[in-house]
Design a protein around this motif. Structure first.
Motif, PDB file in Angstrom:
ATOM      1  N   THR A 131       0.831  -1.203   0.000  1.00 23.93           N
ATOM      2  CA  THR A 131       0.000   0.000   0.000  1.00 23.93           C
ATOM      3  C   THR A 131       0.863   1.249   0.000  1.00 23.93           C
ATOM      4  O   THR A 131       0.621   2.199  -0.762  1.00 23.93           O
ATOM      5  CB  THR A 131      -0.929   0.005   1.231  1.00 23.93           C
ATOM      6  OG1 THR A 131      -1.819  -1.098   1.135  1.00 23.93           O
ATOM      7  CG2 THR A 131      -1.716   1.296   1.332  1.00 23.93           C
ATOM      8  N   PHE A 132       1.868   1.258   0.866  1.00 24.51           N
ATOM      9  CA  PHE A 132       2.777   2.402   0.923  1.00 24.51           C
ATOM     10  C   PHE A 132       3.586   2.502  -0.370  1.00 24.51           C
ATOM     11  O   PHE A 132       3.792   3.597  -0.907  1.00 24.51           O
ATOM     12  CB  PHE A 132       3.692   2.266   2.133  1.00 24.51           C
ATOM     13  CG  PHE A 132       4.674   3.404   2.292  1.00 24.51           C
ATOM     14  CD1 PHE A 132       4.255   4.718   2.298  1.00 24.51           C
ATOM     15  CD2 PHE A 132       6.034   3.140   2.443  1.00 24.51           C
ATOM     16  CE1 PHE A 132       5.158   5.758   2.445  1.00 24.51           C
ATOM     17  CE2 PHE A 132       6.946   4.165   2.595  1.00 24.51           C
ATOM     18  CZ  PHE A 132       6.499   5.477   2.602  1.00 24.51           C
ATOM     19  N   ARG A 133       4.025   1.360  -0.903  1.00 23.20           N
ATOM     20  CA  ARG A 133       4.803   1.357  -2.142  1.00 23.20           C
ATOM     21  C   ARG A 133       3.978   1.937  -3.296  1.00 23.20           C
ATOM     22  O   ARG A 133       4.483   2.749  -4.081  1.00 23.20           O
ATOM     23  CB  ARG A 133       5.262  -0.060  -2.469  1.00 23.20           C
ATOM     24  CG  ARG A 133       6.120  -0.161  -3.727  1.00 23.20           C
ATOM     25  CD  ARG A 133       6.586  -1.589  -3.941  1.00 23.20           C
ATOM     26  NE  ARG A 133       7.509  -1.990  -2.884  1.00 23.20           N
ATOM     27  CZ  ARG A 133       8.811  -1.749  -2.913  1.00 23.20           C
ATOM     28  NH1 ARG A 133       9.348  -1.123  -3.945  1.00 23.20           N
ATOM     29  NH2 ARG A 133       9.585  -2.149  -1.930  1.00 23.20           N
ATOM     30  N   ASP A 134       2.719   1.561  -3.396  1.00 20.24           N
ATOM     31  CA  ASP A 134       1.872   2.093  -4.461  1.00 20.24           C
ATOM     32  C   ASP A 134       1.658   3.596  -4.310  1.00 20.24           C
ATOM     33  O   ASP A 134       1.618   4.340  -5.297  1.00 20.24           O
ATOM     34  CB  ASP A 134       0.513   1.385  -4.451  1.00 20.24           C
ATOM     35  CG  ASP A 134       0.598  -0.069  -4.911  1.00 20.24           C
ATOM     36  OD1 ASP A 134       1.632  -0.431  -5.510  1.00 20.24           O
ATOM     37  OD2 ASP A 134      -0.359  -0.825  -4.651  1.00 20.24           O
ATOM     38  N   PHE A 135       1.501   4.018  -3.070  1.00 23.02           N
ATOM     39  CA  PHE A 135       1.351   5.447  -2.767  1.00 23.02           C
ATOM     40  C   PHE A 135       2.564   6.240  -3.257  1.00 23.02           C
ATOM     41  O   PHE A 135       2.438   7.279  -3.931  1.00 23.02           O
ATOM     42  CB  PHE A 135       1.159   5.575  -1.258  1.00 23.02           C
ATOM     43  CG  PHE A 135       1.159   6.972  -0.711  1.00 23.02           C
ATOM     44  CD1 PHE A 135       0.145   7.856  -1.000  1.00 23.02           C
ATOM     45  CD2 PHE A 135       2.183   7.397   0.141  1.00 23.02           C
ATOM     46  CE1 PHE A 135       0.124   9.137  -0.468  1.00 23.02           C
ATOM     47  CE2 PHE A 135       2.179   8.665   0.669  1.00 23.02           C
ATOM     48  CZ  PHE A 135       1.148   9.537   0.363  1.00 23.02           C
ATOM     49  N   VAL A 136       3.751   5.736  -2.940  1.00 29.45           N
ATOM     50  CA  VAL A 136       4.977   6.414  -3.345  1.00 29.45           C
ATOM     51  C   VAL A 136       5.169   6.317  -4.860  1.00 29.45           C
ATOM     52  O   VAL A 136       5.580   7.289  -5.508  1.00 29.45           O
ATOM     53  CB  VAL A 136       6.182   5.824  -2.594  1.00 29.45           C
ATOM     54  CG1 VAL A 136       7.494   6.363  -3.164  1.00 29.45           C
ATOM     55  CG2 VAL A 136       6.091   6.139  -1.104  1.00 29.45           C
ATOM     56  N   ARG A 137       4.863   5.173  -5.436  1.00 23.11           N
ATOM     57  CA  ARG A 137       5.018   4.986  -6.887  1.00 23.11           C
ATOM     58  C   ARG A 137       4.214   6.031  -7.660  1.00 23.11           C
ATOM     59  O   ARG A 137       4.723   6.629  -8.629  1.00 23.11           O
ATOM     60  CB  ARG A 137       4.561   3.581  -7.282  1.00 23.11           C
ATOM     61  CG  ARG A 137       4.516   3.330  -8.785  1.00 23.11           C
ATOM     62  CD  ARG A 137       4.210   1.875  -9.087  1.00 23.11           C
ATOM     63  NE  ARG A 137       3.936   1.680 -10.496  1.00 23.11           N
ATOM     64  CZ  ARG A 137       2.734   1.507 -11.029  1.00 23.11           C
ATOM     65  NH1 ARG A 137       1.662   1.488 -10.236  1.00 23.11           N
ATOM     66  NH2 ARG A 137       2.588   1.346 -12.329  1.00 23.11           N
ATOM     67  N   ALA A 138       2.988   6.273  -7.248  1.00 26.64           N
ATOM     68  CA  ALA A 138       2.161   7.267  -7.937  1.00 26.64           C
ATOM     69  C   ALA A 138       2.774   8.665  -7.821  1.00 26.64           C
ATOM     70  O   ALA A 138       2.764   9.446  -8.775  1.00 26.64           O
ATOM     71  CB  ALA A 138       0.741   7.257  -7.368  1.00 26.64           C
ATOM     72  N   GLY A 139       3.316   8.978  -6.635  1.00 33.88           N
ATOM     73  CA  GLY A 139       3.935  10.288  -6.446  1.00 33.88           C
ATOM     74  C   GLY A 139       5.183  10.468  -7.275  1.00 33.88           C
ATOM     75  O   GLY A 139       5.409  11.529  -7.873  1.00 33.88           O
TER      76      GLY A 139
END
Length: 404
Positions: A120-128
């Motif tokens: 979840t955190f990885r996807d959040f950062v990936r989008a940013g």
């Protein structure tokens, strides 16, 4: 998530505590953004993460909005052929975690304890990270910062808008050939001192103009610090002294006294230059008429030398003073002026002499800690942020958003 991962810069991430209940396992569609699906599980995860971030407001609504925006960001990235590398995502995760003074592994462990999966955190950062590259590719070439804009930002105490400010003390020690070892040893001793000891060391050893004040510097916008010093200063707790830093052939140490975020703090200046031309007659019509004629002739303080030519040197006073050295009535008038502007509100000699007061300029300086590069980067980020917000709104207006 903002362009430079500032979302939690000033949020208290008190992530330790009791783990939340077991994760919901529903992967049924909750929202469809164009051809991309957001599941109930993703919504649940984003809400958990926002609660751990102590995000104020309507958490369910913010989770929906953020995930919709993330889908649009990733769609825009895909259309440009942009895909963050694993190394970029890992670096982004580490940078984000560092704002809570944690390593990426510590941050992930805290998230797990709160019921948030690492993905979840990885996807959040990936989008940013993807969005940062999209904005840079589409709008970066449009943003050109002039030297005049940098000068204005520095003279006003930083770029406009909300800004993080730091209150600190400084010591600069020259690295002279043959005495480098002694200087480094002195820096190491200073680093272990108390705040009072730091002030004494500044008075005795520092080459900075602030030495006489025990190294104390007025509030400084973090945006005006060089990238190197931003990292050093923001890594300190109030009352803590930094490790020695080499700057322009000197060793510098910084004591962080306070940090805060404020909206358009009134600027502070290290020096103010002004000129006062004294006209006999006080506020008589004749003296005021002479002042008006002089005002029409002069554009800068240098022009007053021609006005005073051939007269006693006492009729023209000009100098550069720190704010505390300027007489209060003059200081209050100077606060109303921009460089090159004039005031004729004051008198001297019991009202018998009119003061033709002109502001020459103001200086904003922190003994080499201010970086033109850092100021330019802050202005650039603000403009790119405006472009990014506008582009995201455009993507939203064109998107098909369906809630089953």
């Amino acid at each position: 998530m903002r362009l430079t991962f500032r979302l939690i810069l000033c949020l208290p991430l008190l992530l330790a505590g009791h783990a939340l209940p077991a994760l919901a396992q529903s992967f049924s569609p909750a929202i469809k953004v164009n051809d991309r699906v957001i599941t109930e599980y993703e919504l649940d995860q984003r809400m958990r993460m926002l609660r751990l971030f102590r995000t104020p407001g309507d958490i369910p609504a913010q989770a929906e909005e953020q995930l919709i925006d993330d889908r649009l960001r990733l769609q825009a990235a895909g259309e440009l052929g942009i895909e963050p590398t694993p190394e970029q995502i890992t670096a982004g995760m580490s940078e984000f975690a560092a704002r809570a003074n944690l390593s990426a592994d510590q941050f992930l462990a805290a998230l797990r304890q709160g019921g948030v999966a690492p993905e979840t955190f990885r996807d959040f950062v990936r989008a940013g990270v993807a969005w940062r590259d999209v904005v840079g590719a589409k709008f970066g070439p449009r943003v050109q910062i002039s030297e005049q804009e940098i000068d204005r930002a520095i003279s006003s105490g930083g770029a406009s808008g909300a800004t993080v400010q730091v209150l600190m003390s400084e010591i600069f020690l020259p690295l002279e050939e043959g005495s480098e070892a002694e200087t480094r040893a002195l820096a190491d001793r200073i680093r272990r001192m108390s705040a009072d000891g730091f002030a004494r060391a500044a008075r005795e050893n520092s080459t900075a103009p602030s030495a006489g004040a025990g190294g104390r510097v007025n509030w400084v916008p973090v945006s005006n610090l060089s990238p190197q010093l931003r990292q050093v200063i923001l890594g300190l707790r109030p009352g803590q002294i930094s490790a020695p830093v080499e700057i322009n052939g000197q060793i510098a140490l910084f004591l962080l006294r306070a940090i805060e975020e404020s909206e358009n703090r009134a600027p502070t200046y290290s020096a103010i230059e002004y000129a006062a031309y004294y006209i006999p007659g006080g506020r008589s019509d004749q003296a005021l008429a002479q002042a008006a004629r002089i005002k029409a002739r002069v554009d800068t303080c240098d022009d007053l030398y021609g006005v005073a030519q051939g007269q006693p040197k006492e009729v023209l006073e000009r100098g550069i003073k720190v704010p505390g050295e300027i007489p209060q009535d003059i200081a209050e008038e100077l606060e109303k002026l921009d460089a090159g502007e004039v005031s004729t509100s004051l008198t001297r000699a019991n009202g018998q002499t009119l003061v033709f007061l002109m502001l020459c300029g103001r200086s904003f300086d922190v003994s080499g800690a201010v970086s033109r590069e850092g100021v330019a980067l802050d202005i650039q980020n603000q403009r790119l942020g405006s472009f990014a917000n506008g582009y995201l709104q455009q993507l939203r207006s064109e998107a098909r958003i369906i809630r089953p």
